[in-house]
Motif scaffolding. Structure first.
Motif, short mmCIF file in Angstrom:
data_model
loop_
_atom_site.label_atom_id
_atom_site.label_comp_id
_atom_site.label_asym_id
_atom_site.label_seq_id
_atom_site.Cartn_x
_atom_site.Cartn_y
_atom_site.Cartn_z
N CYS A 44 -2.78 0.34 9.95
CA CYS A 44 -3.34 0.70 8.64
C CYS A 44 -2.52 1.82 8.00
O CYS A 44 -2.08 2.75 8.69
CB CYS A 44 -4.77 1.19 8.80
N VAL A 45 -2.39 1.75 6.68
CA VAL A 45 -1.82 2.87 5.93
C VAL A 45 -2.81 4.03 5.94
O VAL A 45 -2.43 5.18 6.17
CB VAL A 45 -1.51 2.45 4.48
N PRO B 58 -2.71 10.20 3.40
CA PRO B 58 -1.86 9.52 2.40
C PRO B 58 -2.06 10.05 0.98
O PRO B 58 -1.18 9.91 0.15
CB PRO B 58 -2.28 8.05 2.51
N PHE C 200 3.66 9.24 3.72
CA PHE C 200 4.36 7.97 3.58
C PHE C 200 5.71 7.99 4.30
O PHE C 200 6.16 6.98 4.82
CB PHE C 200 4.50 7.61 2.09
N LEU D 185 4.83 7.26 7.78
CA LEU D 185 4.59 5.82 7.92
C LEU D 185 5.93 5.08 8.03
O LEU D 185 6.13 4.21 8.90
CB LEU D 185 3.78 5.32 6.72
N ILE E 40 1.34 -4.44 7.93
CA ILE E 40 0.76 -3.27 7.27
C ILE E 40 -0.53 -3.65 6.56
O ILE E 40 -0.53 -4.49 5.66
CB ILE E 40 1.73 -2.70 6.23
N ILE F 273 -3.11 -2.85 4.00
CA ILE F 273 -3.06 -2.03 2.78
C ILE F 273 -4.41 -1.38 2.49
O ILE F 273 -4.47 -0.21 2.14
CB ILE F 273 -2.59 -2.90 1.60
N LEU G 295 3.12 1.91 -2.70
CA LEU G 295 3.37 1.46 -1.34
C LEU G 295 4.47 0.40 -1.31
O LEU G 295 5.36 0.44 -0.46
CB LEU G 295 2.06 0.90 -0.75
#
Lengths: 481, 481
Positions: A150-151, A167, A186, A189, A205, A207, A231
């Motif tokens: 997961c983001v 984030p 980010f 990530l 990923i 979102i 993203l």
């Protein structure tokens, strides 16, 4: 400014870096993109603000040759920059992004087959650095070549810790300010996506997801749209990315109704010409026949229906959650290793793909399925064994055999003269169905739990062959010539 | 002729025996019935020719009191006989025929609950006397209280022997003469039904089946109609009979189309007021909601759908063939004992019933599923254990619990303060779902394979309880008071 010509490998990342305004809110106010051209090929990705007055536009060049670009912006200092670079042959181990191949299967862009064997550590990048490094260490020898992640951080049973990097930045009210992304999060990530890339692992990923206490799951439609484009601008150039619009999207329908999911999907199609796109359900199946979906990413315990889903969607079926090996009180996370291995074999031997997860209770709540760490279960080595067998099959993927009613009860698929039959809880002592009608063929007996392959010999014409009368066996058949 | 008043127990058999014509073809030419009356109750069963000039009319009196009768016939010597008998209280162990109880369950006519735990020896009465006696010996200590068995002999893999008694006599051409039933064969069938009755076993009589080389499966519609009435005249008075119109009726649709099945069903309703009626499919489900069907007798491997079938049919669901324990090359006959026990538990813990069969290869082709003999497998003792547990539940039958999505993945049902949860391949180490929200309750842990019951203690209010983290466990919960 004109950047000097550089050499970038195919499916590598070319990045334009520009200085621009840092006052106001660059995320909301500054528009930036670049038009890239190489022969007939044109791509126009969004740029993004990376903090400290620095703006970037990234491209994953997908054809070799001379690429030229011109930036466009609503700010003079970012507009009209031109440059070029040369896209050269990929380095060893770089096969490009994974794409759909042969309707129901996957291959890298260079044609190398990709047998998708995923795992799930939803929130692994939101744990301590030490734990993240341990996860990567585990992945080095694990059988997995896709990671669902997961983001956004995760708030859920066994997941009560704050992430090291949010984030979105903290707002004046102490909550998240969804107009101010956190470049550091980010960049983190991206680093982890690259770490996976080095291990040959695709980053699936996620979102959006509903497991939240910070507001990520209840952003407004415009906040969702902006976040998605940001993203995509950052991550699309990474060749090992797959896009999963959501985990259990149907738990978020109040904030993201079906029409918005469809719209967001189409944004991905427009802004990212490279990567696979799907969405993962809890109880309400998404219609995977929609044109913007590349494959079905399902959560289904009843894996004997894999053929049905293939038939229904006419796309690759990836059962990312056929329940997890574990012992937690949640029914989706407490099947035995033997049952998970059985479900993997049923799925693969019916021409589909499955994903792993592990949910054993842990004194510090470090469950692989969410936080990573180390594996405690017994399924992973058996999944490694299965992966080798599927990778040893002829390229192009397996097609379910039909014409016999037995295929509703056991699994079997073929590719040319190759056949794979999996018996699951069935334990025949002799067998003849689906063996070749004529000609010479060799048969291997596979014990899926003991991980042994025993040659049974060469046979001529359809005949009854002897088996051990044990459950969880498979047959691998290769017709001569 | 007037028969003197006799005492017949309720649900016993009263028989009128008459001498009549033996010339011509009594089966085709002679009509005989008797009108029985007891108070408001009137029943008019067919009589039948039993050979040697003897005709019989049988009744299973289902109310106590004085019964009177008058025979009717198209032959003067059989017409107008009157008589009476007294129907008295049933003897010990005689509970009457089994009927549907509480929509989804069964009970004997006297109200005693009947937990149906069937087995299958299709052609056991068509084997040697020695083997039949061995089958009965096995049944004495086996857990089964229903036997699926065919009137006609069976021609099929592992079944190539001629029967000692053919239900129809040999004709001039050496084939079967379907206008001449063989009374000896039917007397033999009746003897075996009584043998089962003495063991407390219901005879689930399969009237038609497709496994044939003698012509039984391709009789004309009129031959089928006559045979059915003859069978009903002889067998309906046996209290332990259930009628199964067919095994795999959909393999016989060329000779018995759906309309004829429906008609034959209605003949059973008209001629037999006592017994349960169903039909067993291969691939094409019969519509069990039709009014002449008392329960669904299905062949289904995917037992997790048991709730769905209950819902669909609103009748008891008896899964007579959730595949068999064995090791033959046929997919319906080679699941492991553990898998069959698992399927039994899923079925019963979702408020339905299952039937057993065993198909292990045998040097003389004596497979229990067809010929009887002895049991070789490991499921029977576990099924005995399950039966005791279900019989220990409160009377009235179990109702699937709902309101939680987990019930698509695990099994659970209740009756008042009693709850039964079965986990199958799930192995939670702690558990809370479906435990009582409040009050005191005791919990037993059941190991369905090891056949142990371990008290976990008394709990107060909904709370997480510890379990061993092993598959194939069940919980039995009893709420106090």
């Amino acid at each position: 400014m004109t950047t000097n010509a550089q050499a970038i490998e195919q499916w590598g990342i070319f990045e334009i870096s520009l200085n621009g305004p840092s006052e106001g809110n660059p995320y909301l106010d500054v528009e930036l993109s670049a038009r890239f051209q190489c022969g007939d090929r044109t791509v126009e990705p969004d740029g993004f603000y990376d903090g400290d007055g620095i703006y970037r536009v990234r491209l994953m060049p997908d054809v070799q040759g001379e690429w030229r670009y011109t930036t466009r912006s609503n700010r003079a200092e970012l507009d009209g920059h031109t440059g070029s670079f040369t896209c050269v042959a990929p380095s060893a181990g770089n096969h490009g992004p994974v794409r759909v191949h042969n309707t129901f299967h996957f291959a890298y862009a260079d044609g190398t087959p990709h047998i998708s064997v995923g795992t799930t550590c939803y929130a692994w990048i939101h744990q301590t650095e030490e734990l993240q490094e341990q996860t990567l260490e585990t992945l080095k020898t694990a059988p997995f070549n896709k990671m669902r992640m997961c983001v956004f951080p995760k708030h859920y049973p066994y997941n009560r810790n704050e992430p090291p990097h949010h984030p979105f930045l903290e707002g004046a009210d102490g909550g998240r300010d969804f107009s101010r992304p956190n470049p550091e999060a980010f960049r983190h990530l991206e680093r982890r996506v690259l770490d996976l890339q080095r291990l040959g692992i695709e980053a699936d990923i996620i979102i959006f997801h509903p497991y939240d206490c910070w507001g990520y799951a209840t952003m407004t439609p415009d906040e969702n749209r902006r976040y998605l484009r940001y993203l995509l601008a950052r991550l699309s150039p990474f060749r090992n990315v797959w896009w999963s619009m959501a985990n259990e999207y149907d738990f978020m329908l109040k904030t993201i109704p079906l029409e918005l999911w469809d719209e967001l999907f189409q944004t991905v199609v427009e802004r990212d010409p490279y990567h696979l796109r799907s969405i993962h359900q809890a109880h309400l199946d998404y219609d995977y026949t929609k044109p913007w979906v590349t494959h079905a990413s399902v959560q289904k315990w009843d894996v004997r229906r894999s053929r049905e889903w293939r038939q229904q969607y006419q796309k690759p079926v990836v059962n990312d959650e056929p329940e997890y090996e574990g012992n937690i009180p949640h029914t989706w996370g407490n099947i035995s290793a033997q049952e998970l291995v059985n479900r993997f074999w049923i799925t693969f031997a019916d021409g589909a793909y499955a994903g792993h997860g592990e949910t054993y209770l842990h004194p510090e709540d470090i469950l692989w399925w969410s936080k990573g760490g180390v594996l405690h279960g017994e399924s992973a080595p058996r999944i490694a064994f299965l992966r080798r067998i599927i990778e040893d099959a002829p390229p192009g993927g397996l097609t379910p055999m039909d014409g016999l009613w037995i295929w509703s009860r056991i699994s079997g698929s073929s590719n040319g003269g190759y056949r794979l039959i999996y018996f699951g809880p069935h334990q025949p002592k002799t067998w003849i169905d689906a063996l070749p009608d004529s000609g010479r063929y060799t048969v291997d007996l596979i014990d899926t739990w003991e991980m042994t392959i025993t040659p049974l010999g060469t046979f001529e014409g359809k005949q009854m062959i002897d088996l051990p009368g044990k459950p969880y066996m498979a047959l691998r058949i290769q017709i001569d010539g």
